[in-house]
Design an enzyme around this catalytic site. Structure first.
Site, PDB file in Angstrom:
ATOM      1  N   ARG A   9      70.013   3.698 -29.790  1.00 46.01           N
ATOM      2  CA  ARG A   9      70.614   2.405 -30.111  1.00 46.01           C
ATOM      3  C   ARG A   9      71.881   2.644 -30.920  1.00 46.01           C
ATOM      4  O   ARG A   9      71.959   3.599 -31.691  1.00 46.01           O
ATOM      5  CB  ARG A   9      69.635   1.557 -30.926  1.00 46.01           C
ATOM      6  CG  ARG A   9      70.121   0.121 -31.126  1.00 46.01           C
ATOM      7  CD  ARG A   9      69.105  -0.696 -31.917  1.00 46.01           C
ATOM      8  NE  ARG A   9      69.432  -2.095 -31.905  1.00 46.01           N
ATOM      9  CZ  ARG A   9      70.284  -2.676 -32.740  1.00 46.01           C
ATOM     10  NH1 ARG A   9      70.923  -1.954 -33.635  1.00 46.01           N
ATOM     11  NH2 ARG A   9      70.513  -3.965 -32.675  1.00 46.01           N
ATOM     12  N   HIS A  10      72.853   1.762 -30.766  1.00 41.88           N
ATOM     13  CA  HIS A  10      74.080   1.898 -31.550  1.00 41.88           C
ATOM     14  C   HIS A  10      73.755   1.847 -33.039  1.00 41.88           C
ATOM     15  O   HIS A  10      72.745   1.294 -33.465  1.00 41.88           O
ATOM     16  CB  HIS A  10      75.107   0.826 -31.178  1.00 41.88           C
ATOM     17  CG  HIS A  10      74.691  -0.578 -31.500  1.00 41.88           C
ATOM     18  ND1 HIS A  10      74.700  -1.079 -32.787  1.00 41.88           N
ATOM     19  CD2 HIS A  10      74.247  -1.575 -30.705  1.00 41.88           C
ATOM     20  CE1 HIS A  10      74.292  -2.338 -32.770  1.00 41.88           C
ATOM     21  NE2 HIS A  10      73.997  -2.662 -31.520  1.00 41.88           N
ATOM     22  N   GLY A  11      74.640   2.419 -33.836  1.00 40.59           N
ATOM     23  CA  GLY A  11      74.459   2.403 -35.275  1.00 40.59           C
ATOM     24  C   GLY A  11      74.716   1.024 -35.855  1.00 40.59           C
ATOM     25  O   GLY A  11      75.187   0.112 -35.167  1.00 40.59           O
ATOM     26  N   ASN A  16      75.639  -6.525 -38.007  1.00 38.98           N
ATOM     27  CA  ASN A  16      74.274  -6.196 -38.408  1.00 38.98           C
ATOM     28  C   ASN A  16      74.134  -6.330 -39.920  1.00 38.98           C
ATOM     29  O   ASN A  16      73.174  -6.919 -40.421  1.00 38.98           O
ATOM     30  CB  ASN A  16      73.897  -4.768 -38.011  1.00 38.98           C
ATOM     31  CG  ASN A  16      73.828  -4.535 -36.521  1.00 38.98           C
ATOM     32  OD1 ASN A  16      74.170  -3.449 -36.060  1.00 38.98           O
ATOM     33  ND2 ASN A  16      73.398  -5.516 -35.747  1.00 38.98           N
ATOM     34  N   GLY A  23      75.471  -9.790 -29.854  1.00 37.56           N
ATOM     35  CA  GLY A  23      75.620  -9.930 -28.411  1.00 37.56           C
ATOM     36  C   GLY A  23      76.859  -9.244 -27.886  1.00 37.56           C
ATOM     37  O   GLY A  23      77.016  -8.041 -28.043  1.00 37.56           O
ATOM     38  N   ARG A  59      81.093  -0.437 -29.969  1.00 37.23           N
ATOM     39  CA  ARG A  59      80.053   0.096 -30.842  1.00 37.23           C
ATOM     40  C   ARG A  59      79.161   1.084 -30.092  1.00 37.23           C
ATOM     41  O   ARG A  59      78.713   2.082 -30.654  1.00 37.23           O
ATOM     42  CB  ARG A  59      79.230  -1.027 -31.461  1.00 37.23           C
ATOM     43  CG  ARG A  59      78.438  -1.863 -30.451  1.00 37.23           C
ATOM     44  CD  ARG A  59      77.722  -3.009 -31.160  1.00 37.23           C
ATOM     45  NE  ARG A  59      76.918  -3.796 -30.269  1.00 37.23           N
ATOM     46  CZ  ARG A  59      77.265  -4.979 -29.773  1.00 37.23           C
ATOM     47  NH1 ARG A  59      78.436  -5.500 -30.068  1.00 37.23           N
ATOM     48  NH2 ARG A  59      76.438  -5.647 -28.989  1.00 37.23           N
ATOM     49  N   GLU A  87      74.475  -5.657 -24.361  1.00 33.08           N
ATOM     50  CA  GLU A  87      73.545  -6.597 -24.991  1.00 33.08           C
ATOM     51  C   GLU A  87      73.660  -7.921 -24.228  1.00 33.08           C
ATOM     52  O   GLU A  87      74.679  -8.186 -23.592  1.00 33.08           O
ATOM     53  CB  GLU A  87      73.976  -6.797 -26.444  1.00 33.08           C
ATOM     54  CG  GLU A  87      73.203  -7.806 -27.220  1.00 33.08           C
ATOM     55  CD  GLU A  87      72.162  -7.173 -28.122  1.00 33.08           C
ATOM     56  OE1 GLU A  87      71.165  -7.838 -28.402  1.00 33.08           O
ATOM     57  OE2 GLU A  87      72.361  -6.029 -28.534  1.00 33.08           O
ATOM     58  N   TYR A  90      74.888 -14.272 -26.132  1.00 29.94           N
ATOM     59  CA  TYR A  90      74.207 -15.318 -26.881  1.00 29.94           C
ATOM     60  C   TYR A  90      74.996 -16.620 -26.954  1.00 29.94           C
ATOM     61  O   TYR A  90      74.691 -17.485 -27.771  1.00 29.94           O
ATOM     62  CB  TYR A  90      73.887 -14.835 -28.299  1.00 29.94           C
ATOM     63  CG  TYR A  90      72.726 -13.874 -28.342  1.00 29.94           C
ATOM     64  CD1 TYR A  90      71.421 -14.326 -28.298  1.00 29.94           C
ATOM     65  CD2 TYR A  90      72.948 -12.501 -28.422  1.00 29.94           C
ATOM     66  CE1 TYR A  90      70.359 -13.448 -28.336  1.00 29.94           C
ATOM     67  CE2 TYR A  90      71.892 -11.611 -28.463  1.00 29.94           C
ATOM     68  CZ  TYR A  90      70.599 -12.086 -28.424  1.00 29.94           C
ATOM     69  OH  TYR A  90      69.550 -11.213 -28.464  1.00 29.94           O
TER      70      TYR A  90
END
Length: 193
Positions: A9-11, A16, A23, A59, A87, A90
């Site tokens: 998974r991306h950092g 975040n 999204g 990312r 992703e 959204y």
């Protein structure tokens, strides 16, 4: 011969850290995100990969490049960047508070209000969760007032149908590192002999 798939998974990103819905919004990796990824990259540095794949979001691309640069046993050419690994979109929730989206989704699902996404998914299931998320999204992106999904997003007509089709398995893919944005599920299958 079997295929081995590693998902990374991306950092951590700026959104975040700020508890915002990401999204398709593409915010940069934080220092913590980069430091965490360097640890992951070091742990994978002696694993041989035939290929590395990523979504086309920065990312994710930055994440897979950290993995590639730290790897000591693979000769990876160009990383394959695939929009299909993005992703989910959204809609108008993008850039908003994560707690607000999950409260809206739980309300649209007809369950007690909660900001715990795992509780929502465990209660209604992943497929209904995606439908309810679209329903909770106000116009112009949501399903209220007869609008559906991404029809009003220029250049993204048909993504909803494509997303609903079963993703093909990884049959025929060599061993590779696949950057996972957190929403997609990839299936590892045997390669043809």
């Amino acid at each position: 011969m079997k295929t081995e798939v590693y998902l990374v998974r991306h950092g951590e990103t700026l959104f975040n850290r700020l508890n915002k819905v990401q999204g398709w919004c593409d915010t940069p990796l934080t220092i913590k995100g980069i430091d965490d990824l360097k640890k992951t990259a070091a742990a994978l540095s002696q694993i041989h990969f035939d290929n590395m794949y990523s979504s086309d979001l920065k990312r994710a691309i930055d994440t897979v490049h950290l993995m590639k640069d730290a790897n000591q046993v693979s000769k990876i050419g160009k990383i394959k960047k695939l929009p299909e690994f993005r992703e989910i979109f959204y809609g108008s929730f993008e850039g908003g508070s994560i707690d607000d989206i999950w409260l809206s989704v739980s309300k649209a699902a007809g369950i007690p209000a909660t900001t715990d996404v795992k509780k929502i998914i465990d209660t209604i299931g992943i497929y209904k969760f995606r439908e309810v998320t679209k329903k909770a999204d106000p116009p112009p992106f949501g399903r209220k007032h007869g609008r559906t999904g991404n029809q009003n997003v220029p250049g993204h007509q048909g993504l909803e149908k494509r997303d609903q089709r079963r993703r093909p398995g990884l049959a025929g893919f060599p061993r590779g590192l696949y950057q996972d944005p957190g929403d997609q599920v990839l299936e590892g299958k045997r390669r043809p002999a």
